[in-house]
Design an enzyme around this catalytic site. Structure first.
Site, PDB file in Angstrom:
ATOM      1  CB  SER A  37      -0.895  -0.087   0.808  1.00 36.16           C
ATOM      2  OG  SER A  37      -1.512   1.067   1.380  1.00 36.16           O
ATOM      3  CG  ASP A  58      -4.445  -3.159   1.456  1.00 38.55           C
ATOM      4  OD1 ASP A  58      -4.124  -3.005   1.017  1.00 38.55           O
ATOM      5  OD2 ASP A  58      -5.096  -2.905   2.773  1.00 38.55           O
TER       6      ASP A  58
END
Length: 376
Positions: A63, A185
């Site tokens: 991320s 994610d």
């Protein structure tokens, strides 16, 4: 002897003699996510750039950690800081009440499009040149199996890779598809992708940390007096670190825990309005809090989200164990703030962001000094 250490903005806790035994092998740099708390990572990496410091053979990020590594490899000092302080604080990126009332999600594409243009203009060609034969990977999570995968960071599809590693469930509406696989994610399955660096035979591993229970000095005490903005702000504190404060309490019986929490949240929904029930809660602090958020935007707490929570609890627990007791054939140094950062995962004050950036610069310079002492 311990084969792990820690460098912060204020102190160095490393056994130099032990570390020296590992610096002849493959070096890897690992960057945790953390949303806007990635500003600390920006400071660390900017200190590396200013010092022309890059002894690493491989790079792994999740991320915001992956985004910062991109800026580092592209040799663009200050780009990571600008991305956080200017783009992620813009209402086009995220606006709380637009999210609640209009189901308007994180503006990842808007932010990445801006990064591709002047005055930012991420120099991907430079990054590929700097990387050369070395490897850089962004952690993502298979949306079906929930296993971690690692996609090349600066390939032709780098934009989609960055989108995938940042696609936080419930904040970003879509999975990101590559051929026949869809990803979300990387923080779900590999919030700190240090094990992958070790599996790829890295023997000296530097891990930049932004979040975690070991950075907290005390538990957060909920208050029924908090308004909804304050609740959401605290909620996002744990989006990337994700729930480790309750890890030990919950990890023994996943299925029973989630059923109890869902039942509890449904009961609260019947007894109170949704605005009352979310006061004092923290999203991702518990399944009932996720149910509240889902209710606000018209979604349901389903088995898929429960599975993601279970996978995160389990993988994060294993990662904590790995960091605290690495295999004998590697040495891990964590670079982290001396105390919890002032910034939050989302909706941080710019003053707090700049404060945490400076902490990152200080920690990065201290790490360079530590490494130089070993190599000299």
């Amino acid at each position: 002897m311990f084969n792990y250490g820690c460098v912060t903005n204020l102190s160095t806790q490393v056994n130099f003699d032990q570390l020296a035994k590992y610096t002849g092998g493959k070096h890897a740099l690992v960057a945790q996510g953390g949303g806007q708390r990635g500003i600390f990572t920006s400071g660390v990496l900017d200190s590396f750039l200013l010092s022309n410091f890059d002894p690493f053979h491989e790079f792994y990020g999740t991320s915001a950690g992956a985004l910062n590594l991109c800026a580092f490899l592209c040799r663009q000092h200050g780009l990571g800081r600008t991305f956080v302080t200017k783009l992620t604080t813009d209402p086009e990126f995220f606006h709380l009440f637009h999210y609640i009332r209009r189901k308007r999600y994180l503006g990842l594409e808007w932010a990445f499009d801006r990064v591709c243009e002047y005055p930012y203009k991420l120099d991907v060609d430079m990054g590929r040149s700097v990387l050369g034969e070395r490897k850089a990977y962004a952690a993502v999570t298979d949306s079906i199996t929930l296993h971690d995968h690692y996609l090349p960071m600066l390939g032709d599809d780098w934009y989609k890779v960055m989108l995938a590693t940042c696609a936080i469930p419930r904040l970003y509406p879509n999975e990101v598809t590559f051929n026949t696989q869809s990803f979300v994610d990387g923080g779900v399955s590999a919030s700190i992708p240090v094990q992958e660096a070790w599996r790829k035979e890295a023997r000296f591993i530097a891990v930049i940390r932004t979040e975690g229970s070991d950075l907290d000095t005390s538990d957060i005490v909920p208050s029924s007096e908090r308004n909804e903005v304050e609740w959401f702000r605290e909620s996002f504190n744990s989006i990337q670190e994700q729930w480790q404060q309750k890890l030990e309490q919950w990890k023994s019986d996943w299925n029973g825990f989630f059923q109890q929490q869902i039942a509890k949240s449904k009961l609260q929904k019947l007894e109170h309005s949704h605005l009352e029930s979310m006061n004092g809660g923290r999203w991702l602090f518990g399944a009932d809090d996720i149910y509240r958020l889902s209710h606000l935007i018209g979604d349901k707490f389903d088995s898929g989200l429960a599975d993601m929570l279970m996978v995160h609890y389990q993988t994060y627990s294993l990662t904590q164990d790995f960091l605290n007791s690495p295999p004998d054939d590697c040495f891990i140094v964590q670079i982290k703030p001396d105390s919890p950062l002032k910034s939050t995962s989302l909706m941080s004050n710019k003053e707090d962001l700049l404060h945490d950036y400076d902490l990152g610069v200080q920690a990065g310079l201290r790490f360079i000094e530590t490494y130089s002492t070993i190599k000299s």
